[in-house]
Design a protein around this motif. Structure first.
Motif, PDB file in Angstrom:
ATOM      1  N   GLU A 112       0.868  -1.181   0.000  1.00  0.00           N
ATOM      2  CA  GLU A 112       0.000   0.000   0.000  1.00  0.00           C
ATOM      3  C   GLU A 112       0.901   1.226   0.000  1.00  0.00           C
ATOM      4  N   ASP A 113       0.661   2.150  -0.930  1.00  0.00           N
ATOM      5  CA  ASP A 113       1.458   3.376  -1.044  1.00  0.00           C
ATOM      6  C   ASP A 113       2.959   3.068  -1.154  1.00  0.00           C
ATOM      7  N   ASP A 114       3.305   2.078  -1.982  1.00  0.00           N
ATOM      8  CA  ASP A 114       4.702   1.668  -2.209  1.00  0.00           C
ATOM      9  C   ASP A 114       5.403   1.170  -0.959  1.00  0.00           C
ATOM     10  N   LYS A 115       4.657   0.801   0.054  1.00  0.00           N
ATOM     11  CA  LYS A 115       5.215   0.265   1.293  1.00  0.00           C
ATOM     12  C   LYS A 115       4.696  -1.160   1.481  1.00  0.00           C
ATOM     13  N   HIS A 117       3.318  -3.759   3.995  1.00  0.00           N
ATOM     14  CA  HIS A 117       2.655  -3.808   5.301  1.00  0.00           C
ATOM     15  C   HIS A 117       2.615  -5.256   5.764  1.00  0.00           C
ATOM     16  N   LYS A 132       9.868  -0.016   4.005  1.00  0.00           N
ATOM     17  CA  LYS A 132      10.101   0.720   2.769  1.00  0.00           C
ATOM     18  C   LYS A 132      10.958  -0.149   1.850  1.00  0.00           C
TER      19      LYS A 132
END
Length: 141
Positions: A112-115, A117, A132
């Motif tokens: 999600e959002d280039d991260k 989780h 990250k």
């Protein structure tokens, strides 16, 4: 097709890790060390097989599995338990259910959002970690 989880990841946040480890029965001295670690993950996908390596300066753990196939897992160096684990895709989330002496145990990975989780759960406690992507070289950024 689910998002690719493959790559090298470095932890940037770790919420409720201590309470999660308490439920697993990890000693106070080991919990104190573990909460200070900077965890790194390498996720490789080869067809329907995944290799997830979690590394730190203290301990390393590798799990290899095929999506949709139950496997025997020994959490050596973590809480040292023998489990039956089953990983499946649910939408964009890779979900693992672990059966053993602890109830309602497992984890979920998603992007999600280039991260990356990760939620670790066991007996009502949920630890939320965010990583990250550090796979890219400076030239690629």
């Amino acid at each position: 097709m689910p998002a690719s989880l493959s790559g090298k990841w470095e932890m940037i946040s770790n919420v409720n890790f201590d309470d999660y480890m308490i439920v697993l029965g990890i000693s106070a001295s080991l919990r104190k060390i573990a909460t200070k670690l900077n965890l790194k993950k390498t996720i490789e996908r080869q067809g329907d097989q995944f290799i997830i390596k979690t590394t730190s300066t203290f301990r390393n753990y590798t799990v290899t599995f095929k999506v949709g196939q139950e496997f025997n897992e020994f959490t050596k160096g973590l809480d040292n338990r023998h489990l039956k684990s089953l990983v499946r895709w649910e939408g964009n989330k890779l979900i693992c259910e672990q059966t053993g002496e602890k109830k309602n145990r497992g984890w979920t990975h998603w992007i999600e959002d280039d991260k990356l989780h990760l939620e670790l759960f066991c007996e009502g406690q949920v630890c939320k970690q965010v990583y990250k992507n550090v796979s890219k070289t400076r030239e690629e950024e």
